[in-house]
Design a protein around this motif. Structure first.
Motif, short mmCIF file in Angstrom:
data_model
loop_
_atom_site.label_atom_id
_atom_site.label_comp_id
_atom_site.label_asym_id
_atom_site.label_seq_id
_atom_site.Cartn_x
_atom_site.Cartn_y
_atom_site.Cartn_z
N ALA A 45 26.29 42.34 2.72
CA ALA A 45 26.57 43.39 3.70
C ALA A 45 27.09 44.67 3.07
CB ALA A 45 27.59 42.88 4.73
N ARG A 97 27.97 45.10 9.96
CA ARG A 97 26.90 44.24 9.44
C ARG A 97 27.39 42.80 9.25
NH1 ARG A 97 25.87 49.01 6.44
NH2 ARG A 97 27.09 48.25 4.67
N ARG A 101 26.38 39.35 11.64
CA ARG A 101 25.75 38.19 11.01
C ARG A 101 26.55 36.91 11.28
NH1 ARG A 101 23.34 37.77 4.82
NH2 ARG A 101 22.22 35.79 5.18
#
Length: 538
Positions: A45, A97, A101
């Motif tokens: 990320a 990010r 996830r």
């Protein structure tokens, strides 16, 4: 002014997330998702310009620094990941990010992130890290909104493991999103285990996927051992590094030192766990009957590993042997790591021996409590060393460890148990592993007078409960001069009374007789016989 942003990442409630299931695969999957969320997913990320050169292993390029990067990972370990970002916008974009996830690929796992701006030229990074971890992250954890999972609308089926709404079928069982995610990462978990501990694959042994694979025999009471080990005083060592580099001028030195320490600690813990695997593998090689009994299924499975906090499960009778090997190997490995400057780190271990299908979350909590018990003894006795504690749960566990021991191991004379024990022989106390092992070995030695005399052992156990006078009467009845001796016990008369003051000397050894396999002795005997055969062949 050179302003950067320090970002710290942590997870919460991971004990319940990892150990809340009675299925080994789900515990392993939970551990793997925590590992991925705090390491690999963090690296993936990051913005394009960073210092991580291998996303899987977490290898850093120490020549690449925040001066020329958008982000520099300072370290990842001990449950935390700490990163420097060039700007707050980069830090926030990274957080988005990562958390998206986690929400998508690790349902149920809670991640906490804290950001703090600081001036590289005017503030000590070591202090900023300490404040971010100790204040900012702690405040976020305390103020976070607890998750409120949707329990179902209309006609739903509950997950077989969590009780939440099932979203699919795995192995003919309805499972929730969380369990599906844990199931999907089994291959990654096995690959990471083989990469860390390649001797398992070299031996061509099957890695256990279920608690029954650890050695359960149909129709018999089978036990597993849950072993939890944790380093002593690691936080103090981290604080010492922070104090050593406590000025803005030494910020780069602090990064190098704390990163080196984190990597050294991980290497030492991995080496110690590798030594545990070596002992189990050596016993398989030394004793073909032992290997055949397990049908080539390796009776050991690490669940949490990679830092000083380690948890593994194994066949019940191997728990103490493997726990002792881990503690010994951890001391040796840290002593050889440059970051520890020749001073070994110590650790404590708790070993919970429970029936195979005992509620695993409760068994893990017991192992944690036993580990804390060992640490507490060291603190009270002001001893710098390693220690371990254990408990055999022959029935259900109710109440705290302290309550159990008061109820089951406290008699008029005092305490029936010598636990917890120091790992090494010590002038401070006879309550140590060498003393316990010496006594236990005399009870289980096939050539000894106590082997296969269960009635005599049972009578001794009851006499110990009744106190010194009953033990002396026991010796007269069976025409015995004394009980087994251990030279390290410097208390006169214990061999005829069974007690050293208000502590029973023998009760723990008798209780452990049916739950201990001496793996080390089997390996050493095999090596000795092999050397003799080689010598005779010459």
């Amino acid at each position: 002014m050179t302003e950067y942003v320090l970002t710290a990442i942590d997870t919460t409630q991971i004990q319940g997330y990892i150990f809340g299931s009675n299925r080994l695969q789900e515990n392993i999957g939970g551990s793997e998702l925590v590992e991925m969320a705090t390491r690999q997913w963090v690296y993936e990320a990051l913005p394009a310009a960073h210092n991580v050169v291998n996303m899987t292993t977490g290898e850093f390029d120490n020549r690449r620094t925040i001066d020329t990067l958008d982000a520099e990972v300072i370290y990842a370990g001990g449950g935390n990941t700490v990163i420097l970002f060039k700007t707050i916008d980069l830090a926030r974009a990274f957080t988005g990010r990562l958390t998206r996830r986690v929400l998508k690929e690790a349902p149920g796992l809670e991640v906490v992130v804290a950001h703090r701006r600081f001036d590289w030229e005017r503030e000590a990074l070591s202090q900023v890290v300490s404040t971010t971890l100790g204040v900012d992250l702690a405040r976020k954890k305390q103020n976070r909104m607890p998750p409120m999972p949707l329990l179902g609308l209309g006609v739903t089926v509950p997950c077989a493991s969590t009780g939440l709404v099932a979203s699919g079928i795995v192995e003919k069982k309805p499972v929730s999103l969380e369990i599906r995610a844990k199931t999907k990462v089994q291959d990654q978990s096995t690959a990471r285990l083989k990469a860390k501990l390649p001797q398992i694959e070299r031996g061509n042994w099957d890695i256990p996927r279920d608690f029954d694979d650890l050695g359960r025999v149909k129709g018999e009471d089978s036990y597993i051992a849950v072993v939890h080990a944790d380093g002593n005083g690691i936080g103090r060592r981290v604080d010492a590094i922070a104090r050593r580099y406590d000025t803005p001028q030494r910020n780069r030195e602090y990064i190098e030192a704390i990163r080196t320490f984190s990597q050294s600690l991980e290497r030492a813990a991995t080496q110690a766990l590798s030594s545990v695997v070596d002992l189990m593998a050596g016993a398989f090689i030394a004793d073909a009957e032992l290997a055949n009994r397990h049908r080539q299924k390796f009776p050991l499975r690490p669940i949490v590993f990679g830092g000083d906090d380690v948890t593994f499960v194994c066949h019940g009778s191997y728990g103490l042997s493997l726990a002792v090997r881990y503690l010994e190997a951890f001391e040796e490995a840290t002593k050889n790591e440059p970051a520890f400057e020749g001073k070994p780190a110590y650790a404590c271990a708790g070993v919970a021996l429970v029936k195979t299908h005992y509620p695993f979350a409760r068994a893990y909590r017991l192992s944690e409590e036993l580990c804390r018990s060992a640490k507490q003894m060291l603190k009270e006795e002001k001893i710098d060393g390693s220690a371990l504690d254990w408990h055999i749960a022959m029935s259900g566990i109710t109440g705290s460890l302290e309550a159990i021991r008061y109820r089951e191991y406290t008699v008029r004379q005092g305490e029936l148990h010598m636990r917890p024990v120091l790992l090494r022989a010590s002038t401070h106390s006879w309550r140590n592993w060498p003393t316990f092992y010496t006594l236990l070995d005399q009870f289980i030695d096939e050539d000894g007078e106590w082997f296969d005399r269960r009635n005599k052992v049972k009578a001794l156990r009851e006499a110990l409960r009744d106190g010194p006078a009953a033990v002396q009467e026991f010796l007269r009845t069976y025409q015995l001069r004394q009980l087994p001796r251990a030279p390290a016990i410097n208390v006169s008369g214990y061999e005829t009374t069974g007690w050293a003051g208000d502590r029973c000397v023998y009760f723990d050894a008798i209780e452990m007789m049916d739950f201990f396999t001496d793996l080390e002795k089997r390996v050493q005997a095999f090596k000795h016989s092999s050397q003799e055969a080689e010598h005779d062949g010459l």
